[in-house]
Design a protein around this motif. Structure first.
Motif, PDB file in Angstrom:
ATOM      1  N   ARG A  50      43.007  27.486  45.186  1.00 51.26           N
ATOM      2  CA  ARG A  50      43.000  27.241  43.731  1.00 51.26           C
ATOM      3  C   ARG A  50      42.551  28.478  42.966  1.00 51.26           C
ATOM      4  O   ARG A  50      43.112  28.820  41.930  1.00 51.26           O
ATOM      5  N   GLY A  51      41.532  29.151  43.483  1.00 49.45           N
ATOM      6  CA  GLY A  51      41.039  30.357  42.823  1.00 49.45           C
ATOM      7  C   GLY A  51      42.083  31.457  42.773  1.00 49.45           C
ATOM      8  O   GLY A  51      42.288  32.096  41.739  1.00 49.45           O
ATOM      9  N   LEU A  83      44.523  40.235  51.084  1.00 55.40           N
ATOM     10  CA  LEU A  83      43.944  40.989  49.968  1.00 55.40           C
ATOM     11  C   LEU A  83      43.644  40.087  48.770  1.00 55.40           C
ATOM     12  O   LEU A  83      42.618  40.248  48.101  1.00 55.40           O
ATOM     13  N   ARG A  84      44.525  39.152  48.488  1.00 55.25           N
ATOM     14  CA  ARG A  84      44.289  38.235  47.367  1.00 55.25           C
ATOM     15  C   ARG A  84      43.036  37.390  47.603  1.00 55.25           C
ATOM     16  O   ARG A  84      42.239  37.181  46.696  1.00 55.25           O
ATOM     17  N   GLU A  89      37.307  36.563  46.262  1.00 57.28           N
ATOM     18  CA  GLU A  89      35.900  36.425  46.643  1.00 57.28           C
ATOM     19  C   GLU A  89      35.032  37.509  46.006  1.00 57.28           C
ATOM     20  O   GLU A  89      33.932  37.231  45.531  1.00 57.28           O
ATOM     21  N   ILE A  90      35.518  38.743  45.979  1.00 61.33           N
ATOM     22  CA  ILE A  90      34.756  39.855  45.399  1.00 61.33           C
ATOM     23  C   ILE A  90      34.553  39.655  43.900  1.00 61.33           C
ATOM     24  O   ILE A  90      33.453  39.832  43.376  1.00 61.33           O
ATOM     25  N   VAL A  91      35.604  39.273  43.211  1.00 65.18           N
ATOM     26  CA  VAL A  91      35.567  39.247  41.749  1.00 65.18           C
ATOM     27  C   VAL A  91      35.099  37.902  41.184  1.00 65.18           C
ATOM     28  O   VAL A  91      34.366  37.866  40.193  1.00 65.18           O
ATOM     29  N   TYR A  92      35.510  36.815  41.793  1.00 63.29           N
ATOM     30  CA  TYR A  92      35.307  35.502  41.185  1.00 63.29           C
ATOM     31  C   TYR A  92      34.341  34.567  41.916  1.00 63.29           C
ATOM     32  O   TYR A  92      33.998  33.512  41.390  1.00 63.29           O
ATOM     33  N   PRO A  97      28.940  37.798  49.318  1.00 58.34           N
ATOM     34  CA  PRO A  97      28.734  39.236  49.122  1.00 58.34           C
ATOM     35  C   PRO A  97      30.030  40.006  49.382  1.00 58.34           C
ATOM     36  O   PRO A  97      30.816  39.632  50.261  1.00 58.34           O
ATOM     37  N   ASP A  98      30.239  41.084  48.641  1.00 60.65           N
ATOM     38  CA  ASP A  98      31.448  41.890  48.800  1.00 60.65           C
ATOM     39  C   ASP A  98      31.643  42.326  50.246  1.00 60.65           C
ATOM     40  O   ASP A  98      32.753  42.277  50.775  1.00 60.65           O
ATOM     41  N   LYS A  99      30.565  42.763  50.887  1.00 58.95           N
ATOM     42  CA  LYS A  99      30.656  43.238  52.277  1.00 58.95           C
ATOM     43  C   LYS A  99      31.206  42.142  53.190  1.00 58.95           C
ATOM     44  O   LYS A  99      32.036  42.417  54.056  1.00 58.95           O
ATOM     45  N   VAL A 100      30.788  40.916  52.984  1.00 58.92           N
ATOM     46  CA  VAL A 100      31.270  39.802  53.805  1.00 58.92           C
ATOM     47  C   VAL A 100      32.756  39.566  53.539  1.00 58.92           C
ATOM     48  O   VAL A 100      33.544  39.396  54.475  1.00 58.92           O
ATOM     49  N   ALA A 101      33.152  39.567  52.253  1.00 58.26           N
ATOM     50  CA  ALA A 101      34.569  39.365  51.905  1.00 58.26           C
ATOM     51  C   ALA A 101      35.435  40.442  52.549  1.00 58.26           C
ATOM     52  O   ALA A 101      36.505  40.151  53.107  1.00 58.26           O
TER      53      ALA A 101
END
Length: 145
Positions: A50-51, A83-84, A89-92, A97-101
């Motif tokens: 959904r995101g 990538l999507r 996950e990074i932005v929304y 955490p970004d590192k995990v994504a």
């Protein structure tokens, strides 16, 4: 169910919609109503799909802006959907955490994509993360997933 499994299930749904040229949310509704032979989609997989559907234009714009080689429409279907997910996950998603994504995206790419994909995905997602956090700090605590 682990989030890494939910990411894989979300990837399967996004990949199928992309390959069929089908609306993401209509396919998601089908998968929720009739999971077929698989277990029902995990809640986090539904949240991811959904995101991505809700923010796909912005996500694709970010990917295009930060990609130094391929535009989204020319990327392999699996690569672009990995990538999507990670960009969403990074932005929304403030819970990841970004590192995990980024690590989760690389792990998916290592098992599902060609040999060049993990480094391409790592570089592109690192650029998006850096743009989101220009001070170099992810606002979320580093935690294992």
């Amino acid at each position: 169910m682990a989030r890494s499994t939910a990411r894989k299930r979300a990837l399967n749904t996004l990949y199928e919609a992309d390959e069929k040229g089908q609306d993401i949310l209509s396919l998601l509704d089908e998968r929720i109503a009739q999971p077929g032979a698989q277990t029902p989609l995990p809640d986090y997989a539904v949240e991811i799909v959904r995101g991505v559907a809700d923010h796909r234009r912005d996500i694709d714009r970010m990917l295009n802006d930060h990609s130094t080689s391929w535009k989204v429409r020319r990327m392999h279907v699996v690569d672009r959907n990995i990538l999507r997910i990670a960009t969403w996950e990074i932005v929304y998603n403030d819970d990841v955490p970004d590192k995990v994504a980024i690590d989760e995206a690389i792990n998916l790419a290592k098992t599902l994509c060609d040999d060049d994909a993990p480094s391409f995905i790592h570089g592109l997602l690192s650029a998006i993360s850096a743009a989101e956090h220009p001070d170099g700090k992810d606002a979320r605590p580093d935690q294992a997933e």
